[in-house]
Design an enzyme around this catalytic site. Structure first.
Site, PDB file in Angstrom:
ATOM      1  N   GLU A 273     -11.359   3.559   6.298  1.00 24.12           N
ATOM      2  CA  GLU A 273     -10.349   4.551   6.686  1.00 24.12           C
ATOM      3  C   GLU A 273     -11.072   5.766   7.274  1.00 24.12           C
ATOM      4  O   GLU A 273     -10.806   6.165   8.396  1.00 24.12           O
ATOM      5  CB  GLU A 273      -9.507   4.963   5.465  1.00 24.12           C
ATOM      6  CG  GLU A 273      -8.402   5.971   5.790  1.00 24.12           C
ATOM      7  CD  GLU A 273      -7.659   6.460   4.541  1.00 24.12           C
ATOM      8  OE1 GLU A 273      -8.165   6.296   3.423  1.00 24.12           O
ATOM      9  OE2 GLU A 273      -6.561   7.039   4.699  1.00 24.12           O
TER      10      GLU A 273
ATOM     11  N   HIS B 209       0.865  -1.191   0.000  1.00 23.83           N
ATOM     12  CA  HIS B 209       0.000   0.000   0.000  1.00 23.83           C
ATOM     13  C   HIS B 209       0.897   1.235   0.000  1.00 23.83           C
ATOM     14  O   HIS B 209       1.343   1.712   1.041  1.00 23.83           O
ATOM     15  CB  HIS B 209      -0.925  -0.014   1.229  1.00 23.83           C
ATOM     16  CG  HIS B 209      -2.017   1.022   1.137  1.00 23.83           C
ATOM     17  ND1 HIS B 209      -3.352   0.700   1.232  1.00 23.83           N
ATOM     18  CD2 HIS B 209      -1.971   2.365   0.933  1.00 23.83           C
ATOM     19  CE1 HIS B 209      -4.079   1.803   1.106  1.00 23.83           C
ATOM     20  NE2 HIS B 209      -3.258   2.824   0.929  1.00 23.83           N
TER      21      HIS B 209
ATOM     22  N   HIS C 224       1.506   4.834  -2.398  1.00 22.15           N
ATOM     23  CA  HIS C 224       1.114   5.706  -3.515  1.00 22.15           C
ATOM     24  C   HIS C 224       2.341   6.399  -4.084  1.00 22.15           C
ATOM     25  O   HIS C 224       3.080   7.062  -3.347  1.00 22.15           O
ATOM     26  CB  HIS C 224       0.114   6.763  -3.044  1.00 22.15           C
ATOM     27  CG  HIS C 224      -1.172   6.185  -2.556  1.00 22.15           C
ATOM     28  ND1 HIS C 224      -2.295   6.055  -3.350  1.00 22.15           N
ATOM     29  CD2 HIS C 224      -1.518   5.665  -1.352  1.00 22.15           C
ATOM     30  CE1 HIS C 224      -3.273   5.508  -2.654  1.00 22.15           C
ATOM     31  NE2 HIS C 224      -2.832   5.257  -1.433  1.00 22.15           N
TER      32      HIS C 224
HETATM   33 ZN   LIG Z   1      -3.763   4.818   0.453  1.00 26.20          ZN
END
Ligand SMILES: [Zn+2]
Length: 336
Positions: A200, A18, A20
């Protein structure tokens, strides 16, 4: 952090699932980009304020502002290469890196040209640092399902060039999972793996929604513990949860470290991986994430070895490649 990471944490072989690309751009790299295009007087002091935010909405704005500095395929090549250089220094062997293809479309960039830059960076990084990297294309959920289909078009177009999965990120409340049923079904039809940020900023219903989309991994999953039935389901199916502790604190999705669920999830048998999410924006690294849970949640070296092994196990690598990495991991563990 109270101390330097131990040699054990540093040498532990890891994968990052995970992560970005746009959130991995260090201020120094952003400055390098500006110098490259002739802004020779630009300074770090000018760049650093871009990295300031106090909550999730502020983070999304900062992400957008930093991404606005990415103009050419060469820019994407540079940030990919710099990311791989950093991963190498942390003993990361494999990374699945999310590209916000939706942002490129929104900015009306020539994505095919950008992808060539990404691939050049990946190939150079693989050659120079020996790191394996696969791409995940991510749609911005608050832009809606139609825009997500366009991101998926790109993932399908580049499927044979290391694009392994399709996912959704951004604002969970404005873009609930149910909107994306057709997009995810089409992605699966084309042989792409599926992942979603879920739980989240929204409640457990968002994680159930991601499971209904057949997401194979859950990004964050912070709110799962509000629903015991969901916890049972995640544990029973061993759905990998991509835990990003520092990210949750910096975006204020988690109010304080002491209440983060990582240890409870581990004790209840969930399949966890540790991740940085946006390491430059959150001022962290994968080694620091391991150190953080070790220091604050009493994870032993054996526990952390299990989490590192999970990161290979939960990857979207083809089976034979995954076995190869697990063999390397187990061999290094025996020797270590
Ligand atoms: Zn993320």
């Amino acid at each position: 952090m109270s101390s330097e990471p131990s040699p054990f944490l540093h040498s532990l072989l890891k994968a990052e699932l995970h992560l970005h690309l746009e959130g991995s751009i260090e201020p120094a790299t952003l400055l390098e980009l500006r110098h490259r295009r002739g802004e020779e007087t630009a300074t770090l002091a000018e760049v650093e304020p871009l990295y300031q935010f106090t909550d999730f909405a502020g983070f999304l704005l900062a992400f957008k502002d930093i991404t606005a500095h990415l103009l050419t395929p060469d820019d994407y090549e540079l940030i990919t290469y710099r990311l791989m250089e950093r991963l190498k220094s942390q003993n990361v062997l494999h990374a699945e890196v999310t590209v916000s293809a939706g942002v490129c479309l929104w900015r009306k960039q020539d994505f095919a040209a950008i992808f060539e830059g990404l691939e050049r960076g990946r190939q150079r990084g693989e050659r120079d640092f020996g790191i394996s990297l696969l791409w995940i294309f991510d749609a911005i959920r608050q832009f809606g399902a139609e825009k997500a289909q366009r991101v998926l078009d790109l993932a399908i177009q580049f499927r044979d060039r290391n694009v392994v999965a399709f996912g959704i990120g951004g604002d969970e409340i404005k873009g609930p999972p149910e909107l994306f049923a057709a997009v995810f079904a089409r992605a699966a039809d084309h042989g792409l793996h599926l992942t979603a940020h879920a739980g989240e900023t929204a409640g457990p219903e968002s994680i159930w929604g991601a499971l209904n989309l057949k997401a194979e991994r859950i990004g964050h999953g912070l709110t799962a513990e509000q629903d015991p039935e969901l916890m049972d389901e995640l544990a029973r199916r061993q759905i990998p949860i991509e835990i990003c502790v520092t990210s949750n604190l910096r975006t204020a999705c988690c109010s304080q470290l002491a209440v983060h669920p990582v240890r409870r999830y581990f004790d209840q048998g969930l399949m966890l991986t540790l991740n940085t999410d946006d390491p430059a924006m959150f001022r962290t690294s994968i080694v620091e994430e391991y150190q953080l849970v070790q220091e604050h949640f009493s994870f032993s070296n054996d526990h952390l070895r299990e989490l590192a092994r999970n990161s290979f196990e939960a990857s979207f690598l083809p089976t034979e490649k995954k076995v190869e990495f697990l063999n390397i991991f187990d061999g290094a563990t025996v020797r270590g």
